[in-house]
Motif scaffolding. Sequence first.
Motif, PDB file in Angstrom:
ATOM      1  N   SER A 213      30.569  42.520  37.343  1.00  0.00           N
ATOM      2  CA  SER A 213      30.797  41.953  38.801  1.00  0.00           C
ATOM      3  C   SER A 213      32.530  41.705  37.669  1.00  0.00           C
ATOM      4  CB  SER A 213      29.934  40.740  38.130  1.00  0.00           C
ATOM      5  OG  SER A 213      29.717  40.523  36.790  1.00  0.00           O
ATOM      6  N   GLU A 214      32.214  41.813  36.323  1.00  0.00           N
ATOM      7  CA  GLU A 214      33.542  41.243  35.572  1.00  0.00           C
ATOM      8  C   GLU A 214      34.987  42.207  35.895  1.00  0.00           C
ATOM      9  OE1 GLU A 214      32.341  40.655  31.518  1.00  0.00           O
ATOM     10  OE2 GLU A 214      31.544  38.818  31.727  1.00  0.00           O
ATOM     11  N   THR A 215      34.499  43.208  35.757  1.00  0.00           N
ATOM     12  CA  THR A 215      35.336  44.429  35.337  1.00  0.00           C
ATOM     13  C   THR A 215      36.181  44.497  36.984  1.00  0.00           C
ATOM     14  OG1 THR A 215      33.948  45.658  34.618  1.00  0.00           O
ATOM     15  CG2 THR A 215      35.618  46.501  35.300  1.00  0.00           C
TER      16      THR A 215
ATOM     17  N   SER B 206      31.303  45.791  29.389  1.00  0.00           N
ATOM     18  CA  SER B 206      32.188  45.048  30.564  1.00  0.00           C
ATOM     19  C   SER B 206      30.784  44.792  31.363  1.00  0.00           C
ATOM     20  CB  SER B 206      33.075  44.970  31.022  1.00  0.00           C
ATOM     21  OG  SER B 206      33.374  44.384  31.946  1.00  0.00           O
ATOM     22  N   MET B 207      30.399  43.730  32.193  1.00  0.00           N
ATOM     23  CA  MET B 207      29.304  43.873  33.356  1.00  0.00           C
ATOM     24  C   MET B 207      30.581  44.122  34.562  1.00  0.00           C
ATOM     25  SD  MET B 207      27.213  40.537  32.725  1.00  0.00           S
ATOM     26  CE  MET B 207      28.415  39.241  31.791  1.00  0.00           C
TER      27      MET B 207
ATOM     28  N   SER C  69      33.420  48.489  23.709  1.00  0.00           N
ATOM     29  CA  SER C  69      33.308  47.393  24.294  1.00  0.00           C
ATOM     30  C   SER C  69      32.305  47.150  25.391  1.00  0.00           C
ATOM     31  CB  SER C  69      34.601  47.628  25.545  1.00  0.00           C
ATOM     32  OG  SER C  69      35.255  47.163  24.969  1.00  0.00           O
TER      33      SER C  69
ATOM     34  N   PRO D 247      36.265  40.506  45.064  1.00  0.00           N
ATOM     35  CA  PRO D 247      34.439  40.478  44.070  1.00  0.00           C
ATOM     36  C   PRO D 247      34.168  41.660  44.576  1.00  0.00           C
ATOM     37  CG  PRO D 247      35.005  38.870  45.818  1.00  0.00           C
ATOM     38  CD  PRO D 247      36.240  39.183  46.093  1.00  0.00           C
TER      39      PRO D 247
ATOM     40  N   LEU E 184      36.664  41.706  39.039  1.00  0.00           N
ATOM     41  CA  LEU E 184      37.559  40.382  39.054  1.00  0.00           C
ATOM     42  C   LEU E 184      39.201  40.707  38.432  1.00  0.00           C
ATOM     43  CD1 LEU E 184      34.966  37.366  38.376  1.00  0.00           C
ATOM     44  CD2 LEU E 184      36.336  37.913  40.260  1.00  0.00           C
ATOM     45  N   ARG E 185      38.418  41.283  37.470  1.00  0.00           N
ATOM     46  CA  ARG E 185      39.856  42.362  36.790  1.00  0.00           C
ATOM     47  C   ARG E 185      40.917  42.889  37.760  1.00  0.00           C
ATOM     48  NH1 ARG E 185      36.690  41.865  31.559  1.00  0.00           N
ATOM     49  NH2 ARG E 185      35.819  44.044  31.744  1.00  0.00           N
TER      50      ARG E 185
ATOM     51  N   ASP F 204      24.854  46.317  33.812  1.00  0.00           N
ATOM     52  CA  ASP F 204      24.663  45.222  34.711  1.00  0.00           C
ATOM     53  C   ASP F 204      25.096  45.441  36.390  1.00  0.00           C
ATOM     54  OD1 ASP F 204      23.196  43.306  33.844  1.00  0.00           O
ATOM     55  OD2 ASP F 204      24.495  41.734  33.693  1.00  0.00           O
TER      56      ASP F 204
END
Length: 206
Positions: free
Chosen positions: A54-56, A51-52, A49, A64, A58-59, A96
């Motif tokens: 920024s996305e991580t 994962s960026m 996998s 943020p 959020l999760r 990223d």
Amino acid sequence: MLEWYCADFSLFDMMEQCEDLIRAVAHGLGKDETLSYQGRIIRLEKPWSRSMVSETFLRHAAIPVEEALSSGRFDEIMGLDIEPELGHGAPVFLYDYPASQGSLARVDPGNPGCVLRFELYIGGMELCNAFSELTDPEEQRLRFEKELAIRGRLRKTTYPMPEKFLNALRFMPEAAGCAMGIDRLAMLFTDAKTIDEVTAFTPETL
């Protein structure tokens, strides 16, 4: 620590090489496509996998990534809230990273707010830190000057400009580099809970 560089490699080429290296170790130890670590099964089939950052955030984080950076809490949140949650069912590459988190890495041309850096997580542990090497000596000098100015304002120790390093960058080809924690790799394959279990001696014995 195992550290290596590959000329003409992209960051994603380095991700694939990390996958192949760790899978080769697993196969050599008879682990095949699965690894059991601390009571959890980790599947090693490719591709792993991605994962960026920024996305991580959020999760897994309460705020943020932008707020974490502006409040000076990026490292705290990464260490306490995010890293322990990563790589349990399967390895994950976190990439990223914000530009401020990669002083020796190239800026992502498609996303100037980020640098070409990744970290690999397996079983809640950071196993690798890698990036596309910044080979522009002038840009690297500007980054060092900015960091020295910040340290000066904070009354921290400042250091001479590393001229030999900057000069050497002129002769370095485009490359990606990776640092892998061999002690943490040993933890994974021996199901060790702490790093002290796989080292010849602990810091306390020094």
